[in-house]
Each structure stands twice: as C-alpha cells, then as structure tokens.
Design a protein around this motif. Structure first.
Motif, PDB file in Angstrom:
ATOM      1  N   TYR A  75      12.715  10.351   3.960  1.00 52.11           N
ATOM      2  CA  TYR A  75      11.400   9.814   4.870  1.00 52.11           C
ATOM      3  C   TYR A  75      10.365   9.203   4.085  1.00 52.11           C
ATOM      4  CZ  TYR A  75      13.753  13.361   8.182  1.00 52.11           C
ATOM      5  OH  TYR A  75      14.478  13.672   9.209  1.00 52.11           O
ATOM      6  N   LEU A  76       9.995   9.721   2.806  1.00 47.37           N
ATOM      7  CA  LEU A  76       9.172   9.118   1.604  1.00 47.37           C
ATOM      8  C   LEU A  76       9.738   7.702   1.362  1.00 47.37           C
ATOM      9  CD1 LEU A  76       8.211  11.773  -0.742  1.00 47.37           C
ATOM     10  CD2 LEU A  76       6.935  11.022   1.146  1.00 47.37           C
ATOM     11  N   TRP A  77      10.827   7.701   1.060  1.00 46.06           N
ATOM     12  CA  TRP A  77      11.507   6.192   0.889  1.00 46.06           C
ATOM     13  C   TRP A  77      11.461   5.239   1.865  1.00 46.06           C
ATOM     14  CZ3 TRP A  77      16.985   8.276  -0.770  1.00 46.06           C
ATOM     15  CH2 TRP A  77      16.797   9.010  -1.898  1.00 46.06           C
ATOM     16  N   SER A  78      11.415   5.675   3.268  1.00 46.06           N
ATOM     17  CA  SER A  78      11.027   4.651   4.306  1.00 46.06           C
ATOM     18  C   SER A  78       9.775   4.448   4.263  1.00 46.06           C
ATOM     19  CB  SER A  78      11.521   5.660   5.581  1.00 46.06           C
ATOM     20  OG  SER A  78      10.495   6.642   6.175  1.00 46.06           O
ATOM     21  N   PHE A  79       8.925   5.001   4.101  1.00 47.83           N
ATOM     22  CA  PHE A  79       7.332   4.439   4.209  1.00 47.83           C
ATOM     23  C   PHE A  79       7.137   2.970   3.774  1.00 47.83           C
ATOM     24  CE2 PHE A  79       4.845   8.665   3.887  1.00 47.83           C
ATOM     25  CZ  PHE A  79       5.485   9.270   4.991  1.00 47.83           C
ATOM     26  N   PRO A  80       7.545   2.442   2.633  1.00 44.88           N
ATOM     27  CA  PRO A  80       7.417   0.974   2.532  1.00 44.88           C
ATOM     28  C   PRO A  80       7.959   0.276   3.386  1.00 44.88           C
ATOM     29  CG  PRO A  80       7.631   2.123   0.427  1.00 44.88           C
ATOM     30  CD  PRO A  80       8.002   3.238   1.392  1.00 44.88           C
ATOM     31  N   SER A 123       0.887  -1.274   0.104  1.00 43.28           N
ATOM     32  CA  SER A 123       0.027   0.042  -0.047  1.00 43.28           C
ATOM     33  C   SER A 123       0.829   1.479   0.116  1.00 43.28           C
ATOM     34  CB  SER A 123      -1.140   0.082   0.966  1.00 43.28           C
ATOM     35  OG  SER A 123      -0.262   0.287   2.356  1.00 43.28           O
ATOM     36  N   MET A 124       2.106   1.309   0.537  1.00 44.89           N
ATOM     37  CA  MET A 124       2.984   2.481   0.719  1.00 44.89           C
ATOM     38  C   MET A 124       3.691   2.473  -0.572  1.00 44.89           C
ATOM     39  SD  MET A 124       2.376   3.816   3.521  1.00 44.89           S
ATOM     40  CE  MET A 124       0.611   3.195   3.040  1.00 44.89           C
ATOM     41  N   LEU A 125       3.875   1.417  -1.487  1.00 48.53           N
ATOM     42  CA  LEU A 125       4.468   1.506  -2.779  1.00 48.53           C
ATOM     43  C   LEU A 125       3.373   2.073  -3.571  1.00 48.53           C
ATOM     44  CD1 LEU A 125       6.313  -1.926  -2.941  1.00 48.53           C
ATOM     45  CD2 LEU A 125       7.459   0.470  -2.904  1.00 48.53           C
ATOM     46  N   VAL A 126       2.223   1.805  -3.680  1.00 46.21           N
ATOM     47  CA  VAL A 126       1.045   2.378  -4.505  1.00 46.21           C
ATOM     48  C   VAL A 126       1.031   3.940  -4.023  1.00 46.21           C
ATOM     49  CG1 VAL A 126      -1.132   2.329  -4.835  1.00 46.21           C
ATOM     50  CG2 VAL A 126      -0.218   0.211  -4.682  1.00 46.21           C
ATOM     51  N   PHE A 127       1.335   4.258  -2.741  1.00 44.81           N
ATOM     52  CA  PHE A 127       1.180   5.810  -2.277  1.00 44.81           C
ATOM     53  C   PHE A 127       2.375   6.522  -2.951  1.00 44.81           C
ATOM     54  CE2 PHE A 127       3.228   8.929   0.723  1.00 44.81           C
ATOM     55  CZ  PHE A 127       2.075  10.013   0.314  1.00 44.81           C
ATOM     56  N   LEU A 128       3.613   5.666  -3.045  1.00 43.85           N
ATOM     57  CA  LEU A 128       4.725   6.442  -3.772  1.00 43.85           C
ATOM     58  C   LEU A 128       4.340   6.584  -5.231  1.00 43.85           C
ATOM     59  CD1 LEU A 128       7.725   5.071  -1.641  1.00 43.85           C
ATOM     60  CD2 LEU A 128       6.498   7.320  -1.229  1.00 43.85           C
ATOM     61  N   ALA A 129       3.856   5.628  -5.787  1.00 42.42           N
ATOM     62  CA  ALA A 129       3.499   5.775  -7.170  1.00 42.42           C
ATOM     63  C   ALA A 129       2.538   7.034  -7.530  1.00 42.42           C
ATOM     64  CB  ALA A 129       2.950   4.644  -7.642  1.00 42.42           C
ATOM     65  N   ILE A 130       1.582   7.101  -6.449  1.00 46.52           N
ATOM     66  CA  ILE A 130       0.642   8.300  -6.723  1.00 46.52           C
ATOM     67  C   ILE A 130       1.434   9.549  -6.547  1.00 46.52           C
ATOM     68  CG2 ILE A 130      -1.391   9.535  -5.334  1.00 46.52           C
ATOM     69  CD1 ILE A 130      -2.603   6.608  -4.619  1.00 46.52           C
ATOM     70  N   VAL A 131       2.270   9.541  -5.647  1.00 49.25           N
ATOM     71  CA  VAL A 131       3.140  10.823  -5.466  1.00 49.25           C
ATOM     72  C   VAL A 131       3.825  10.955  -6.650  1.00 49.25           C
ATOM     73  CG1 VAL A 131       5.193  11.765  -4.251  1.00 49.25           C
ATOM     74  CG2 VAL A 131       3.382  10.680  -3.081  1.00 49.25           C
ATOM     75  N   ALA A 132       4.465  10.017  -7.406  1.00 48.73           N
ATOM     76  CA  ALA A 132       5.382  10.018  -8.565  1.00 48.73           C
ATOM     77  C   ALA A 132       4.445  10.308  -9.857  1.00 48.73           C
ATOM     78  CB  ALA A 132       5.969   8.806  -8.729  1.00 48.73           C
ATOM     79  N   VAL A 133       3.280  10.108  -9.775  1.00 50.53           N
ATOM     80  CA  VAL A 133       2.768  10.744 -11.073  1.00 50.53           C
ATOM     81  C   VAL A 133       2.355  12.180 -10.839  1.00 50.53           C
ATOM     82  CG1 VAL A 133       1.956   8.364 -11.729  1.00 50.53           C
ATOM     83  CG2 VAL A 133       0.396   9.713 -10.257  1.00 50.53           C
TER      84      VAL A 133
END
Length: 182
Positions: free
Chosen positions: A84-89, A52-62
């Motif tokens: 800090y973002l990278w640490s989420f997953p 779910s956090m990888l999906v969140f980072l993808a949403i940020v990336a787009v």
C-alpha cells in the motif's frame, strides 16, 4: 517545491489521525493517508504529485513516525502494509496524469472516477499481492480484505475530487506550469 512539501506534510499529518482496525484484516488498518495521496495527484499533477509521495516515503524510511500508530522506518517497507505504501507514488502519478489530461474539462464526476481508479483500484492492486506474500494469506482473501476499506476510500475519493475541482477554479496549480502538461 512548496506545493510538494505542503502535500507531503498533509500525508504525514493524516498519519496521526486515528486508524480504524480492519475487521477483515487486522494487520492493515484503515487510515486517512490515501486522501493525501489523491490530493497530491489531483492538485499537483503527475510529476509533482508522485514526487511529493516519494519524499513522503523517504521521510518514512528515515524513521519518522508518520504512519498510523506512530510507525516509521525501513521495516514499514517489508510489513504487511508495504504494498500500500509502495503504491502511493504510482497512485499520485496516475491521478495526476489523468487530471492533467482532463484539466480543461475536469468535472467533479471525472475527478471522482480518476480518484477511484488511481487512489483505490491501483492501491488495492499493488497492496493486496504484497499483503498476501508477506502474511502468506490467500491472494483472494487479501483482495477480499479490501472490502472494509471501500466506504472510507470512496468518501476520500469524493472529498479529494471536490477539493481538486474547487482549487482548479480558485488557483490552478497544475495550469501554472505548462511543462507538466503534455
């Protein structure tokens, strides 16, 4: 998949909560989003929480403006807050891993300790060196700037632990799929 989407959307929504400037480091505001990261690991387990956090980072990336201050896009991954973002997953993975391991005897205090280790210590351990590198701040000063986050992050750890333990009793998401528990 629905639970993963739900936790992803919670982290996105927490990005719209007003951030608080960090007096020790104004480039990295105090936000509510790590609460969602802790919930992802504590409610979904290691694989789903990290997913779910990888999906969140993808949403940020787009480019979706789901970070504090309406930020989003690839530039967020090279900004002072990038670590800090990278640490989420990884944080959700660690919290989920230990939550799964202690699932049968998970107590409120154990859940708090899991959230502190995975949701605070790990986030700082990844975020601070990146902050130091990006801003050319002394590494000790970067770690010291985390002191301003501690009270809020500890409250988030307690809230996430409380919710995880209560949800375990009401509707154990992790327990429903034994393939995620070793």
């Amino acid at each position: 998949m629905v639970y993963m989407a739900m936790l992803t959307s919670i982290v996105c929504a927490l990005g719209f909560a007003p951030s608080v400037p960090n007096p020790l480091n104004p480039t990295v505001p105090i936000t509510a989003q790590t609460l969602g990261v802790m919930l992802a690991g504590g409610l979904l387990g290691a694989k789903r929480g990290a997913g779910s956090m990888l999906v969140f980072l993808a949403i940020v990336a787009v480019g979706a403006p789901v970070l504090s201050g309406g930020r989003g896009g690839l530039s967020a991954f090279v900004a002072p807050t990038a670590g800090y973002l990278w640490s989420f997953p990884l944080s959700a993975l660690m919290i989920g891993f230990f939550t799964e391991r202690f699932w049968n005897n998970l107590t409120f205090l154990k859940a708090i300790l899991i959230n502190v280790c995975g949701g605070i210590i790990l986030v700082y351990a990844i975020g601070s060196p990146v902050l130091s590198f990006v801003t050319e701040m002394d590494i000790r000063a970067a770690f010291l700037s985390n002191v301003a986050y501690l009270p809020g992050d500890f409250m988030k750890a307690v809230i996430a632990a409380y919710i995880a333990v209560k949800m375990k009793r009401m509707k154990p998401i992790i327990e429903q799929d034994k393939t995620f528990i070793a």
